[in-house]
Design a protein around this motif. Structure first.
Motif, PDB file in Angstrom:
ATOM      1  N   GLN A 176      80.980 107.418 -31.780  1.00 19.56           N
ATOM      2  CA  GLN A 176      79.756 107.966 -32.371  1.00 19.56           C
ATOM      3  C   GLN A 176      78.523 107.621 -31.521  1.00 19.56           C
ATOM      4  O   GLN A 176      78.566 106.729 -30.675  1.00 19.56           O
ATOM      5  N   GLY A 177      77.441 108.313 -31.741  1.00 14.93           N
ATOM      6  CA  GLY A 177      76.199 108.076 -31.002  1.00 14.93           C
ATOM      7  C   GLY A 177      75.556 106.766 -31.447  1.00 14.93           C
ATOM      8  O   GLY A 177      75.671 106.360 -32.600  1.00 14.93           O
ATOM      9  N   ILE A 178      74.874 106.104 -30.515  1.00 14.97           N
ATOM     10  CA  ILE A 178      74.290 104.775 -30.760  1.00 14.97           C
ATOM     11  C   ILE A 178      72.815 104.807 -30.378  1.00 14.97           C
ATOM     12  O   ILE A 178      72.474 105.270 -29.271  1.00 14.97           O
ATOM     13  N   SER A 179      71.950 104.345 -31.290  1.00 14.63           N
ATOM     14  CA  SER A 179      70.520 104.255 -30.997  1.00 14.63           C
ATOM     15  C   SER A 179      70.029 102.854 -31.367  1.00 14.63           C
ATOM     16  O   SER A 179      70.036 102.480 -32.545  1.00 14.63           O
ATOM     17  N   TRP A 180      69.668 102.067 -30.369  1.00 18.77           N
ATOM     18  CA  TRP A 180      69.155 100.696 -30.588  1.00 18.77           C
ATOM     19  C   TRP A 180      67.678 100.679 -30.203  1.00 18.77           C
ATOM     20  O   TRP A 180      67.306 101.122 -29.097  1.00 18.77           O
ATOM     21  N   GLN A 181      66.844 100.146 -31.088  1.00 20.75           N
ATOM     22  CA  GLN A 181      65.422  99.960 -30.764  1.00 20.75           C
ATOM     23  C   GLN A 181      64.991  98.532 -31.101  1.00 20.75           C
ATOM     24  O   GLN A 181      65.518  97.940 -32.052  1.00 20.75           O
ATOM     25  N   GLU A 182      64.036  98.024 -30.320  1.00 28.64           N
ATOM     26  CA  GLU A 182      63.391  96.760 -30.678  1.00 28.64           C
ATOM     27  C   GLU A 182      61.981  97.115 -31.159  1.00 28.64           C
ATOM     28  O   GLU A 182      61.267  97.876 -30.486  1.00 28.64           O
ATOM     29  N   THR A 286      63.229 101.148 -26.556  1.00 31.71           N
ATOM     30  CA  THR A 286      64.636 101.551 -26.648  1.00 31.71           C
ATOM     31  C   THR A 286      65.516 100.519 -25.948  1.00 31.71           C
ATOM     32  O   THR A 286      65.286 100.199 -24.783  1.00 31.71           O
ATOM     33  N   LEU A 287      66.495  99.989 -26.667  1.00 31.83           N
ATOM     34  CA  LEU A 287      67.427  99.004 -26.067  1.00 31.83           C
ATOM     35  C   LEU A 287      68.702  99.695 -25.599  1.00 31.83           C
ATOM     36  O   LEU A 287      69.332  99.271 -24.635  1.00 31.83           O
TER      37      LEU A 287
END
Ligand code: HGY
Ligand code: MN
Ligand code: MN
Length: 383
Positions: A176-182, A286-287
């Motif tokens: 699945q798609g992954i979106s990591w943010q700080e 964006t991480l």
């Protein structure tokens, strides 16, 4: 890239050498052990041996050790595959200390420049290149690395699906798609006793509203939408001080890219509203951002066929977790094999899989690798 990671690497490299594999280490510390028993591009398997700090014994390690077990078993049985077989150990798959996750395999396939990777700063301030050098794994081999003939990764499911439907094997269709943010939320520190609620600019309260919003969004969207706040750091983090700043992480995932983008948009709109309402500033970084990946149908079918040959049907499912295989899907025919996780628990020392399932998975890996070695992917399958 901790000392423990270095010791683990030394241990597994020792086992590779005991198997007489040719061991190559590249500029971001990826380790590839190859059995050069034939000519041509290798069939590659592998995974990672780094873990989240509170991880279990199977996430990643299982796929690497099973790859070595496959080669040892074939050697002992006197069976020589028609292609070289390789086992990869990819640096920093977890991404919990150095973002993004799957960093090593991403650089290996040319999805991130070496320079950018070497300059990544960890959550504790350390620089990637310095830590890699400290453990002695800043190798000579260039990235991008040579593309394998095919790639297949064996991994625990890390979720509840296989166990809940009584399947022992999974033929993984994609990731699945992954979106990591700080997020960095800046308000105003103040006295906890004297500051009226109407005068507060409280980033800790905003962090709580963000966490609740993300839970609501996931419930509104429904499965497979997931949202996680895993890390929240308050400054100064004292009982009688209204926080001045909060740094937190947001992990948002979905199998559908369009829905994932919609979730990201909705979240961004919420952030601008809550920043205004609470009179704080919120900056985002964006991480990691990886679109959903669909594995090569031909490899998924081979995995399913091999499982069937053991009279143990495989359930087809997408992976909720990120994996190095999702990076190799960019450069060669790729798929994955899953075995069940008991109670679906992972990223937790209680992570566990039955021995019988672990060895069945390794058997499926062995026969899948042999099938891949004798499959010519240049011929379009006529089905
Ligand atoms: O975050 C993940 O899905 C993987 O464990 N790195
Ligand atoms: Mn993993
Ligand atoms: Mn993991």
């Amino acid at each position: 890239l901790t000392d423990e990671d270095g010791h683990g690497r030394d241990l597994v490299v020792g086992w590779m050498r005991e198997l007489d594999l040719d061991v190559g280490i590249d500029v971001v510390g990826n380790i590839i052990g190859t059995w050069n028993c034939a000519s041509g591009a290798p069939v590659m398997t592998g995974s990672h041996i780094d873990t989240v700090r509170t991880g279990g014994r199977f996430d990643g390690n299982y796929g690497v050790l099973a790859g070595l077990e496959v080669i040892q078993t074939l050697k002992e049985a006197g069976i020589t595959p028609t292609r070289p077989l390789a086992v990869g150990i990819f640096t920093n798959e977890e991404g919990a200390r150095f973002a993004p996750d799957m960093l090593g395999s991403l650089v290996y396939v040319g999805g991130m420049s070496v320079e950018e990777a070497l300059d990544v700063i960890a959550i504790d301030g350390a620089r990637f290149a310095d830590e890699l050098e400290k453990i002695g794994y800043n190798g000579p081999n260039p990235c991008p690395g040579p593309s394998p003939h095919a790639f297949v990764e064996l991994h625990i499911e890390q979720g509840p699906v296989l166990e809940s439907i009584g399947f022992r094997l999974g033929s993984v269709t994609g990731v699945q798609g992954i979106s990591w943010q700080e997020l960095t939320i800046v308000g105003q520190s103040n006295h906890a006793g004297t500051t009226p609620m109407s005068m507060r600019r409280d980033p800790a309260f905003v962090a709580a509203r963000i966490t609740v919003f993300l839970r609501d969004l996931a419930m509104r969207y429904g499965p497979p939408q997931v949202c996680t706040v895993g890390k929240v750091d308050l400054v100064p983090n004292l009982v009688n001080v209204v926080a001045s700043k909060v740094t937190m992480t947001v992990d948002v995932r979905n199998t559908d890219e369009a829905v994932l983008r919609r979730a990201e948009l909705e979240f961004a709109e919420f952030l601008s509203v809550v920043a205004q309402e609470e009179d704080v500033t919120i900056s985002t970084r964006t991480l990691a951002r990886f679109e959903p990946v669909t594995f090569d149908e031909r490899v998924v079918d081979i995995v399913s066929d091999v499982c069937q040959s053991f009279e143990v049907p495989a359930h087809r499912l997408p992976s909720g977790a990120g994996h190095d295989a999702q990076m190799f899907a960019r450069v060669c025919p790729t798929a994955m094999i899953f075995v069940p996780s008991i109670k679906g628990i992972s990223h937790n020392p209680a992570e566990l899989t039955d021995d019988a399932d672990l060895s069945l998975g390794a058997d499926v890996l062995l026969h899948t690798m042999l099938r891949l070695a004798s499959t010519d992917f240049t011929i379009e399958s006529n089905t």
